[in-house]
Enzyme design. Structure first.
Site, PDB file in Angstrom:
ATOM      1  N   CYS A   1       0.768  -1.259   0.066  1.00 14.63           N
ATOM      2  CA  CYS A   1       0.066  -0.033  -0.028  1.00 14.63           C
ATOM      3  C   CYS A   1       0.872   1.264   0.016  1.00 14.63           C
ATOM      4  CB  CYS A   1      -0.935  -0.007   1.224  1.00 14.63           C
ATOM      5  SG  CYS A   1      -1.272  -1.499   2.091  1.00 14.63           S
TER       6      CYS A   1
ATOM      7  N   ASP B   1      -3.003  -2.951   7.918  1.00 12.06           N
ATOM      8  CA  ASP B   1      -3.987  -3.727   8.605  1.00 12.06           C
ATOM      9  C   ASP B   1      -4.011  -5.225   8.134  1.00 12.06           C
ATOM     10  OD1 ASP B   1      -4.804  -1.583   9.843  1.00 12.06           O
ATOM     11  OD2 ASP B   1      -7.100  -1.674   9.164  1.00 12.06           O
TER      12      ASP B   1
ATOM     13  N   CYS C   1      -2.583   3.229   3.257  1.00 19.62           N
ATOM     14  CA  CYS C   1      -3.186   2.368   3.783  1.00 19.62           C
ATOM     15  C   CYS C   1      -4.385   2.824   4.809  1.00 19.62           C
ATOM     16  CB  CYS C   1      -2.117   1.781   4.294  1.00 19.62           C
ATOM     17  SG  CYS C   1      -3.051   0.009   5.211  1.00 19.62           S
ATOM     18  N   ASP C   2      -5.274   2.064   5.044  1.00 18.17           N
ATOM     19  CA  ASP C   2      -6.514   2.219   5.776  1.00 18.17           C
ATOM     20  C   ASP C   2      -6.452   3.814   6.818  1.00 18.17           C
ATOM     21  OD1 ASP C   2      -7.316   0.124   4.425  1.00 18.17           O
ATOM     22  OD2 ASP C   2      -7.693  -0.834   6.143  1.00 18.17           O
ATOM     23  N   LYS C   3      -5.831   3.656   7.532  1.00 22.04           N
ATOM     24  CA  LYS C   3      -5.866   4.749   8.592  1.00 22.04           C
ATOM     25  C   LYS C   3      -5.138   5.790   8.372  1.00 22.04           C
ATOM     26  CE  LYS C   3      -8.220   1.692  10.637  1.00 22.04           C
ATOM     27  NZ  LYS C   3      -7.888   0.596   9.757  1.00 22.04           N
TER      28      LYS C   3
ATOM     29  N   CYS D   1      -5.394  -2.386  -0.833  1.00 21.64           N
ATOM     30  CA  CYS D   1      -6.267  -3.359  -1.168  1.00 21.64           C
ATOM     31  C   CYS D   1      -7.314  -2.911  -2.106  1.00 21.64           C
ATOM     32  CB  CYS D   1      -7.110  -3.794  -0.202  1.00 21.64           C
ATOM     33  SG  CYS D   1      -6.220  -4.545   1.258  1.00 21.64           S
TER      34      CYS D   1
ATOM     35  N   SER E   1     -12.874  -4.944   9.286  1.00 23.34           N
ATOM     36  CA  SER E   1     -12.256  -4.386   7.873  1.00 23.34           C
ATOM     37  C   SER E   1     -13.347  -4.141   6.760  1.00 23.34           C
ATOM     38  CB  SER E   1     -11.407  -5.535   7.445  1.00 23.34           C
ATOM     39  OG  SER E   1     -10.852  -5.235   6.004  1.00 23.34           O
TER      40      SER E   1
END
Length: 571
Positions: free
Chosen positions: A53, A85, A126-128, A198, A474
């Site tokens: 990511c 994650d 990435c996510d956060k 992702c 998730s």
């Protein structure tokens, strides 16, 4: 383009005889007198080698510098952390994930404050790191542009597109004896073919869509996959455009109004996005001094059509969305249907409506349905409230056929115990699995439960049980999985009082979640309940647990803009 530095934060480190020592540092780095006299632009990158990511972010940030220079600015790059994650999932490392959002926002803030930068371009993958970077922009309120590093391309296995979620679910199939180990190994080697986050409409891509919908990202910039050469043009354009924002003094809080947050929530629901957005949008709103909690988000979700056929509930991934015209293609039909407010400003210097006017609807693309003929008439994400969750809960219903569930509780006080029971196939059909003491304070860190939910799905149990937690899920989770239950168990919420065998009723159509136990019984249990001590009594996790607030308000660790006495941009 010339700028009056007397009105910019960087005057404190570059202007006047008293700043000669400061300037000596800049000369040490090879800067010229002209460069020191220009605005200083922070280029913040969450790039690192932790996961695919993040691996292209530093290169993109370096290209962004070129755009800043071309438009009269002096770029100053620095890095922040990420916790990825997909790697942190399913073990104690996941406790670090949500905390990383605060650390990212804090680290960008203190770097910009310490060095008195005038503007900010932030790169995250990435996510956060996406909400963390945008939170710092709203907190600092200097002219800012958010750039997503781009998604991964889908892998190919047996002639079909696959993502990392297929690997998580294959673990469940293997545990159930339905998948040979060699097949699992073969899949893991091809599921993630290169750089990028992702590919489904999981948290990273959901928040990337939010970046565009809320006006902090350039139009149709975030869905281009990480390996595409067009990412270089996007990075350079962001560097150039942030200088235009500086000239206009157009700041994040001018862009991210209450209406812009409502637009962003619409886009999350319409795309069947991650439930984590219901945590991140309130947190971002707090940085702008806007009241916008889980119930505000849920109210918008209730009336939003679900129009994007994206994984995990649908067929397509981010690359397909990009080729279909990006999130602006989806916003085009949402605006035509009256679901978006066209008036909020964006980083283009134009309103969202003006940006969308430049988009032509493509009837041949397959990802976005017309709002007149949606996949379902209400959103892919639903808010719940009831006796089990007085402060709310959230569930992703995109792609689900069953929206009501009543079953008997099977209670676990941590995810590891629940996952062990799933692996042993020790979960009966009709169970409502409770995983508690995993909330922001109780975990601490509000872990995601993808390993457990994916294993259930891999065993064919995804629609035969429900799972409820005060932790998170998730964006890749599917099945009847309810998270963010509040108040959390660590605060003595009703979820702390559930016992094995209790009846729990969930109705995602009505938006209810109830513990079917008499109040006098609950009162006795409440008297006997004792707070629990977790294993993290020092360090970052301890500090987080002392400060974190409820999930309903975004799991915040500080009061936000409502408590401000000044804004950094005005120093």
């Amino acid at each position: 383009m010339s700028f009056d530095k007397s009105k910019l934060p960087s005057r404190h480190v570059s202007v006047g005889p008293e700043r000669a020592p400061h300037r000596s540092y800049y000369y040490a780095m090879g800067m010229t007198e002209e460069e020191i006299a220009q605005p200083f632009v922070a280029v913040a990158s969450a790039g690192n080698d932790s996961a695919p990511c993040n691996t292209t972010l530093n290169a993109q940030a370096d290209i962004c510098r070129e755009g800043v220079i071309e438009n009269g600015g002096t770029p100053r790059r620095f890095n922040t952390i990420t916790v990825t994650d997909g790697i942190a999932m399913g073990h104690q490392g996941m406790k670090s994930s949500l905390i990383s959002r605060e650390i990212i926002a804090d680290s960008v803030e203190v770097s910009v404050r310490g060095h008195c930068y005038d503007a900010l371009v932030g790169f995250a993958g990435c996510d956060k790191s996406l909400p963390g970077m945008m939170m710092s922009m709203l907190r600092l309120n200097v002219p800012s542009i958010f750039v997503y590093g781009g998604s991964i391309l889908p892998g190919t296995y047996k002639g079909e597109d696959v993502t990392v979620v297929d690997v998580f679910e294959k673990v469940g199939q293997h545990a159930a004896g339905n998948c040979p180990l060699q097949e699992l190994i073969a899949l893991e080697k091809v599921a993630c073919p290169g750089h990028g986050a992702c590919g489904g409409q999981f948290t990273a891509n959901t928040m990337a869509c939010v970046g565009e919908a809320i006006g902090l990202s350039l139009p149709n910039s975030n869905m281009a996959p990480a390996p595409f050469r067009s990412r270089e043009e996007i990075a350079r354009a962001a560097g150039s455009q942030v200088m235009e924002l500086l000239k206009l003094n157009l700041r994040p809080r001018d862009i991210c109004t209450k209406a812009a947050f409502e637009n962003a929530a619409r886009v999350v629901a319409a795309t069947g996005g991650s439930t984590n957005a219901a945590l991140h949008l309130p947190a971002m709103a707090s940085e702008a001094g806007i009241e916008f909690d889980l119930f505000d988000v849920a109210e918008i979700f209730k009336s939003t059509p679900y129009i994007a056929d994206l994984k995990p509930g649908g067929k397509y991934v981010a690359k397909d969305m990009h080729e279909a015209g990006g999130i602006y293609m989806g916003m085009k039909t949402l605006l035509d249907g009256g679901f978006l407010d066209p008036n909020p400003m964006t980083v283009t210097g134009k309103t969202l409506g003006e940006n969308i006017e430049e988009i032509t609807w493509n009837p041949d693309q397959k990802v976005f349905y017309d709002v007149a003929k949606p996949i379902t008439p209400t959103g892919g994400v639903v808010g719940l409230k009831g006796s089990l969750a007085p402060d709310g809960a959230i569930v992703k219903v995109a792609g689900m056929e069953r929206l009501k569930f009543t079953g008997t509780a099977r209670v676990f006080d941590c995810e590891e115990d629940a996952f062990a029971a799933v692996e042993k196939r020790d979960i009966a059909e009709g169970s409502v699995i409770i995983i508690r003491y995993e909330g922001p304070k109780g975990g601490p860190g509000m872990r995601e439960m993808l390993s457990t939910t994916a294993a259930l799905y891999g065993q064919g149990m995804g629609e035969k049980v429900a799972l409820i937690t005060d932790g998170r899920f998730s964006g890749a989770t599917r099945g009847f999985c309810i998270g963010h239950v509040g108040p959390e168990a660590a605060d003595g919420g009703p979820i702390a009082l559930v016992e094995d065998g209790d009846t729990i009723s969930i109705d995602a159509e009505a938006g209810t979640i109830d513990l079917e136990v008499d109040e006098d019984v609950l009162a006795e249990r409440r008297k006997a309940w004792q707070p629990r001590m977790n294993d993290y009594q020092s360090g970052a996790l301890w500090r987080y647990a002392q400060n974190v607030g409820p999930a309903r308000e975004g799991a915040l660790t500080h009061p936000g803009a409502k408590a401000e006495t000044h804004v950094f941009a005005d120093i």
